[in-house]
Design an enzyme around this catalytic site. Structure first.
Site, short mmCIF file in Angstrom:
data_model
loop_
_atom_site.label_atom_id
_atom_site.label_comp_id
_atom_site.label_asym_id
_atom_site.label_seq_id
_atom_site.Cartn_x
_atom_site.Cartn_y
_atom_site.Cartn_z
N ASN A 199 -36.42 -23.29 18.95
CA ASN A 199 -36.85 -24.59 19.27
C ASN A 199 -38.39 -24.67 19.50
O ASN A 199 -38.82 -24.32 20.34
CB ASN A 199 -35.98 -24.86 20.51
CG ASN A 199 -36.23 -26.27 20.87
OD1 ASN A 199 -36.91 -27.09 20.71
ND2 ASN A 199 -35.25 -26.63 22.08
N CYS B 21 -38.84 -33.09 23.41
CA CYS B 21 -38.29 -32.93 22.02
C CYS B 21 -38.18 -34.15 21.00
O CYS B 21 -38.13 -34.18 19.88
CB CYS B 21 -37.18 -32.16 22.11
SG CYS B 21 -37.32 -30.44 22.94
N HIS C 32 -32.95 -32.44 15.44
CA HIS C 32 -33.79 -31.51 16.33
C HIS C 32 -32.86 -30.19 16.68
O HIS C 32 -31.91 -29.91 16.19
CB HIS C 32 -33.80 -32.08 17.93
CG HIS C 32 -34.51 -31.12 18.65
ND1 HIS C 32 -35.79 -30.57 18.58
CD2 HIS C 32 -34.02 -30.87 20.03
CE1 HIS C 32 -36.02 -29.94 19.41
NE2 HIS C 32 -35.04 -30.00 20.60
O1 UT7 Z 1 -34.71 -29.20 23.15
C1 UT7 Z 1 -34.02 -29.34 24.26
C2 UT7 Z 1 -34.09 -27.95 25.20
N1 UT7 Z 1 -32.80 -27.41 25.40
C3 UT7 Z 1 -31.86 -27.46 24.78
O2 UT7 Z 1 -31.38 -27.90 23.75
C4 UT7 Z 1 -30.83 -26.12 25.25
C5 UT7 Z 1 -29.42 -26.77 25.34
N2 UT7 Z 1 -28.48 -25.91 25.84
C6 UT7 Z 1 -28.18 -24.78 25.11
O3 UT7 Z 1 -28.47 -24.53 23.98
C7 UT7 Z 1 -27.29 -23.74 25.69
O4 UT7 Z 1 -26.58 -24.14 26.78
C8 UT7 Z 1 -27.76 -22.23 25.99
C9 UT7 Z 1 -28.06 -21.58 24.63
C10 UT7 Z 1 -29.30 -22.29 26.76
C11 UT7 Z 1 -27.00 -21.39 26.83
O5 UT7 Z 1 -25.69 -21.15 26.17
P1 UT7 Z 1 -24.46 -21.66 27.23
O6 UT7 Z 1 -23.35 -21.12 26.10
O7 UT7 Z 1 -24.34 -22.71 27.80
O8 UT7 Z 1 -24.59 -20.17 28.13
P2 UT7 Z 1 -24.49 -20.31 29.61
O9 UT7 Z 1 -26.00 -21.08 30.08
O10 UT7 Z 1 -23.39 -21.07 30.20
O11 UT7 Z 1 -24.49 -19.02 30.14
C12 UT7 Z 1 -23.58 -17.98 29.49
C13 UT7 Z 1 -23.60 -16.63 30.13
C14 UT7 Z 1 -24.06 -16.41 31.40
O12 UT7 Z 1 -23.89 -15.45 32.13
P3 UT7 Z 1 -22.61 -15.51 33.28
O13 UT7 Z 1 -23.12 -16.15 34.23
O14 UT7 Z 1 -21.45 -15.99 32.39
O15 UT7 Z 1 -22.41 -13.95 33.57
C15 UT7 Z 1 -26.07 -16.30 31.42
O16 UT7 Z 1 -26.46 -15.82 32.56
O17 UT7 Z 1 -24.73 -15.97 29.30
C16 UT7 Z 1 -25.71 -15.58 30.07
N3 UT7 Z 1 -27.06 -15.77 29.37
C17 UT7 Z 1 -27.65 -14.74 28.55
N4 UT7 Z 1 -27.06 -13.46 28.21
C18 UT7 Z 1 -27.90 -12.87 27.35
C19 UT7 Z 1 -28.07 -16.79 29.57
N5 UT7 Z 1 -29.23 -16.50 28.92
C20 UT7 Z 1 -28.82 -15.33 28.24
C21 UT7 Z 1 -29.69 -14.47 27.28
N6 UT7 Z 1 -29.08 -13.27 26.87
N7 UT7 Z 1 -30.75 -15.02 26.76
#
Ligand code: UT7
Length: 326
Positions: A283, A113, A253
């Site tokens: 993204n 990115c 970004h």
């Molecule tokens: O360009 C560079 C590429 N990447 C990024 O910039 C990503 C940077 N990271 C992020 O933007 C965030 O970490 C995410 C949006 C990917 C995830 O958000 P988060 O607040 O960090 O959530 P998490 O990964 O801690 O997950 C929280 C919960 C989990 O469930 P449990 O374990 O608490 O029951 C996940 O399984 O949300 C769940 N989850 C979802 N639920 C519904 C993860 N993805 C999804 C989804 N829909 N698509």
């Protein structure tokens, strides 16, 4: 040494609109989670017969038109991408042929990115030394081809598109003031695609094990991103000889609205002075910043003389920022 500047911008977005609601029928997710955790509402996926070079070429022709230049005026093409049409030849060479930039050297650059800003930094060196007059820098991705549509941690986040700029020498005090680039290879494991290279070449097993898809540890990348966006922006503002309060506009970004809001807060910028379009496109990795820049320019959000910060982070892990006087 000469100062370089952006002479024209352009962008192209893939054809098929995919809403959060569309994704609800494909994977265990919901519109509310995606909107509140990321800020994304829609993204666009490329048609079957569209690949990265096609989007890159469409964006490039618009950037050339905006710059008032012809394809033959371009001396070098840099395509930043993690989704090249194929490993060989470089997507930049395919673009060179498609747009008719017959005099241009051409190569791809991979810094995920951050790749578009890395590409601008390379172009700036060639223009500063007088080696080249006009360099086309493109960020282009068809990420939908490497998304695992069974992995809700990644498939809801990304979209396909391309953005391009034509860079050339500046004739006044406007133009690129500074860059700051960095990498931390120890974080490579947080965002990667395991197969398809020399380590795990394509095989029946690699396909069956879904190793040709992007894998991400989202919360590790998130924590890194918040730190990198702030520290890199401040480093390039300092290198430009400016203070935080001198910044008029930010083009970040487009990965997560919460990461963007945190960066804006650190720079004391109200959100009206920050370009956000991830709600529409998700993204787009290397394409995110140049598409956002093109829209900000065309919407007149950036005025002549404004100090603009562009900043990004991504796989590698990498980060990059640039300060320019528009
Ligand atoms: O360009 C560079 C590429 N990447 C990024 O910039 C990503 C940077 N990271 C992020 O933007 C965030 O970490 C995410 C949006 C990917 C995830 O958000 P988060 O607040 O960090 O959530 P998490 O990964 O801690 O997950 C929280 C919960 C989990 O469930 P449990 O374990 O608490 O029951 C996940 O399984 O949300 C769940 N989850 C979802 N639920 C519904 C993860 N993805 C999804 C989804 N829909 N698509």
């Amino acid at each position: 040494m000469r100062k370089s500047r952006i002479l024209g911008t352009g962008s192209a977005i893939a054809e098929k609109k995919i809403t959060n609601h569309d994704l609800e029928s494909m994977v265990d997710t919901n519109d509310e989670w995606i909107r509140t955790r990321t800020g994304i509402e829609n993204r666009y996926f490329a048609d079957e017969d569209t690949c990265t070079s096609h989007l890159a070429s469409r964006a490039s022709l618009k950037a050339l038109e905006a710059a008032g230049l012809k394809a033959e005026d371009i001396d070098m093409i840099i395509v930043a991408t993690i989704t090249p049409d194929m490993a060989l030849p470089a997507t930049a060479c395919l673009v060179q042929e498609q747009i008719g930039a017959t005099k241009a050297s051409a190569f791809d650059l991979e810094a995920a990115c951050s790749g578009f800003l890395y590409g601008m930094a390379v172009a700036d060196q060639f223009i500063a030394t007088g080696f080249y007059e006009h360099v086309l820098v493109i960020g282009a991705e068809v990420l939908s081809r490497i998304l695992d549509m069974e992995d809700r941690n990644t498939c809801v986040l990304f979209g396909d598109g391309a953005g391009a700029v034509v860079m050339g020498p500046s004739k006044d005090d406007k133009g690129i003031l500074s860059f700051e680039l960095g990498a931390d290879g120890s974080g490579g494991k947080f965002l990667h695609m395991p197969a398809g290279g020399s380590k795990i070449p394509a095989s029946k097993e690699s396909v069956e094990n879904r190793l040709h898809y992007v894998k991400m540890e989202g919360s590790d990348v998130f924590k890194f991103a918040v730190r990198a966006m702030e520290s890199s922006s401040i480093a390039s503002i300092n290198k430009a000889g400016l203070k935080i309060e001198d910044v008029n506009y930010m083009v970040p970004h487009q990965a997560n609205i919460r990461i963007i809001q945190s960066a804006a807060k650190k720079l004391n910028l109200p959100m009206e002075q920050v370009k956000v379009n991830l709600n529409q496109y998700g993204n787009m990795s290397a394409a995110s910043i140049p598409v956002a820049l093109d829209e900000a320019v065309r919407e007149n959000n950036i005025k002549s003389g404004d100090n603009v910060v562009m900043v990004g982070f991504g796989g590698g892990l990498t980060w990059a920022s640039c300060v320019m006087k528009w």
